[in-house]
Design a protein around this motif. Structure first.
Motif, PDB file in Angstrom:
ATOM      1  N   HIS A  89       0.891  -1.364   0.060  1.00  0.00           N
ATOM      2  CA  HIS A  89       0.003  -0.017  -0.011  1.00  0.00           C
ATOM      3  C   HIS A  89       0.892   1.199  -0.064  1.00  0.00           C
ATOM      4  O   HIS A  89       1.666   1.543   1.051  1.00  0.00           O
ATOM      5  CB  HIS A  89      -1.113  -0.041   1.149  1.00  0.00           C
ATOM      6  CG  HIS A  89      -1.931   1.095   1.255  1.00  0.00           C
ATOM      7  ND1 HIS A  89      -2.930   1.287   2.132  1.00  0.00           N
ATOM      8  CD2 HIS A  89      -1.934   2.348   0.313  1.00  0.00           C
ATOM      9  CE1 HIS A  89      -3.458   2.370   1.795  1.00  0.00           C
ATOM     10  NE2 HIS A  89      -2.832   2.948   1.004  1.00  0.00           N
ATOM     11  N   HIS A  91       1.702   4.918  -2.438  1.00  0.00           N
ATOM     12  CA  HIS A  91       1.193   5.826  -3.577  1.00  0.00           C
ATOM     13  C   HIS A  91       2.669   6.429  -4.233  1.00  0.00           C
ATOM     14  O   HIS A  91       2.523   7.380  -4.830  1.00  0.00           O
ATOM     15  CB  HIS A  91       0.687   7.076  -3.122  1.00  0.00           C
ATOM     16  CG  HIS A  91      -0.748   6.297  -2.288  1.00  0.00           C
ATOM     17  ND1 HIS A  91      -1.724   6.309  -3.336  1.00  0.00           N
ATOM     18  CD2 HIS A  91      -1.089   6.359  -1.091  1.00  0.00           C
ATOM     19  CE1 HIS A  91      -2.772   5.674  -2.566  1.00  0.00           C
ATOM     20  NE2 HIS A  91      -2.488   5.702  -1.367  1.00  0.00           N
ATOM     21  N   ALA A 113      -1.548   2.185  -4.345  1.00  0.00           N
ATOM     22  CA  ALA A 113      -2.950   1.550  -4.014  1.00  0.00           C
ATOM     23  C   ALA A 113      -3.998   2.678  -4.383  1.00  0.00           C
ATOM     24  O   ALA A 113      -4.497   3.553  -3.469  1.00  0.00           O
ATOM     25  CB  ALA A 113      -2.851   1.000  -2.822  1.00  0.00           C
ATOM     26  N   LYS A 178      -8.973  -0.638  -6.099  1.00  0.00           N
ATOM     27  CA  LYS A 178      -9.021  -0.317  -4.678  1.00  0.00           C
ATOM     28  C   LYS A 178     -10.304   0.593  -4.443  1.00  0.00           C
ATOM     29  O   LYS A 178     -10.707   1.274  -5.444  1.00  0.00           O
ATOM     30  CB  LYS A 178      -7.741   0.680  -4.672  1.00  0.00           C
ATOM     31  CG  LYS A 178      -7.526   1.487  -3.107  1.00  0.00           C
ATOM     32  CD  LYS A 178      -7.031   0.866  -2.247  1.00  0.00           C
ATOM     33  CE  LYS A 178      -6.925   1.824  -1.025  1.00  0.00           C
ATOM     34  NZ  LYS A 178      -6.013   2.768  -0.840  1.00  0.00           N
ATOM     35  N   ASP A 295       1.449   3.323   3.169  1.00  0.00           N
ATOM     36  CA  ASP A 295       0.360   4.102   2.537  1.00  0.00           C
ATOM     37  C   ASP A 295       1.367   5.594   2.071  1.00  0.00           C
ATOM     38  O   ASP A 295       1.168   6.593   2.356  1.00  0.00           O
ATOM     39  CB  ASP A 295      -0.587   4.792   3.375  1.00  0.00           C
ATOM     40  CG  ASP A 295      -1.623   5.372   2.799  1.00  0.00           C
ATOM     41  OD1 ASP A 295      -1.486   5.493   1.665  1.00  0.00           O
ATOM     42  OD2 ASP A 295      -2.557   5.627   3.564  1.00  0.00           O
TER      43      ASP A 295
HETATM   44 ZN   LIG Z   1      -3.461   5.188   0.298  1.00  0.00          ZN
END
Ligand SMILES: [Zn+2]
Length: 396
Positions: A89, A91, A113, A178, A295
């Motif tokens: 996960h 970006h 993601a 997603k 993330d």
């Molecule tokens: Zn995310």
């Protein structure tokens, strides 16, 4: 150096074993990662070993491979050597600066993601293919991708046929769909968004990743819409509608979902995605994430993410053994997506993706998503990365 004893045992061993001997004599490895503590849960290794690399692939993992047998050496004495980290996960594909930057943190493979939906997935695919890491994408079910104000507040953006077309155009890079289900993204449309994500994924037999926490619908309504191999990220998102009941117990529906093969991912993030309290309660009940992820984006060094090894260190603080921390950042993550099935391992023949980390002892402050701090005694720090057998530039 091949000792007589090892030669005899090797000669007596299987043909497969015997075929490795020419490598030892050839003295022509491209790169040797020497003297580190190799932790590779995929192989059950936790020992001081040398990792030899030739032609972009792992050639041998052994004790005492001669330093002069390699063109180039990384001195890993006193360091931890693990398979390249796989961040499911991330970006990183948002901008072309992302992939080379997270590579310096040891991340040799990532899944972006949902940064992009159908409208801009081609741009994301170009960035993923252009970077040094193995980069793959989850397409956001909302055609806009992640959008300020919540990309699913207008449900017409969750256009299944547009998403399918975008996947069909980018089958080589898109590895799933997603859907962000929190109230500030999807409002009351969370279940409908998830149904559409499944519809988009189904013809391609791809997994769906959902982002949970503060959703309109409870987990007991969301989880039945997931199939084996789907992923729940932000597993430790606080109430309302996280994985815990009002008494802080992990919901039976969550345990049942794990038993039927749903993957639960950490997804550190910045806002709303985890509190120390939820982490502590779930960990005490034995509900650890299957995979760690960040993330991540190019700003993460200035947030509570910092880097992937920092996220891993948070679980050392909760008492998880180092090899289990490494497993969740390498082999477990690689098993979630078929595109990574030869990653997360130092197995001979695998692409030579390696992360060299330092396990520092001291006093280290870690952040949750609500400015909560906890102090740990260990911090994994990225030191060097090898991708496809090549050394990445040093971290600035
Ligand atoms: Zn995310």
């Amino acid at each position: 150096m091949l000792t007589r004893r090892r030669f005899i045992s090797a000669a007596a061993a299987s043909a497969a074993m015997f075929s490795r001997i020419p490598n030892v004599f050839a003295a022509t490895y491209d790169l040797l990662v020497k003297g580190g503590r190799v932790i590779d849960p995929s192989l059950g290794i936790d020992a001081v070993r040398d990792v030899a690399i030739t032609g972009g692939r792992i050639a041998a993992v052994d004790a005492n491979i001669a330093a002069d047998s390699a063109t180039e050496t990384i001195d890993a004495r006193g360091k931890i050597v693990v398979p390249g980290l796989v961040d499911i996960h991330s970006h990183a594909a948002r901008t072309k600066e992302g992939p080379p930057l997270c590579l310096l943190d040891g991340v040799t493979g990532y899944v972006d993601a949902g940064s992009f939906g159908a409208d801009a997935i081609d741009q994301g695919a170009a960035i993923a293919k252009g970077g040094p890491n193995l980069g793959r994408l989850l397409i956001n079910i909302a055609r806009t991708g992640v959008a300020p104000g919540g990309e699913l507040n207008d449900m017409s953006r969750a256009d299944v046929s547009l998403a399918r077309g975008a996947i069909a155009r980018n089958r080589d890079v898109v590895v799933g769909v997603k859907a962000r289900l929190s109230n500030n993204v999807a409002g009351t449309g969370d279940l409908e968004a998830l149904r559409r994500a499944q519809e988009a994924a189904a013809p391609f037999d791809l997994p769906v990743m959902i982002h949970i926490g503060q959703s309109f619908s409870p987990m007991r309504a969301i989880l039945p819409l997931l199939k084996r191999g789907d992923i729940v990220t932000h597993v430790y998102a606080p109430a309302p509608n996280g994985i815990l009941d009002d008494n802080g117990r992990v919901l039976p529906e969550v345990l049942a979902a794990r038993r039927r093969g749903i993957v639960f991912d950490f997804g550190n993030g910045v806002a709303d995605h985890f509190t120390w309290d939820v982490v502590e309660r779930a960990m005490k009940q034995g509900f650890a994430p299957d995979t760690f992820s960040t993330d991540w984006n190019t700003m993460s060094r200035t947030t509570g993410v910092v880097d992937f090894p920092n996220v891993m260190s948070k679980f050392l603080m909760f008492g998880m053994p180092l090899d289990q921390v490494v497993a969740r950042s390498t082999v477990n993550a690689a098993r979630v997506f078929d595109a990574f099935n030869d990653r997360g391992t130092l197995n001979v023949g695998a692409p030579a993706d390696v992360a060299v980390l330092e396990l520092r002892e001291g006093s280290f402050e870690f952040l949750d998503n609500y400015k909560g701090t906890r102090t740990g005694r260990q911090r994994l720090v990225p030191v060097a990365t090898v991708i496809g057998g090549k050394k990445a530039p040093p971290r600035a």
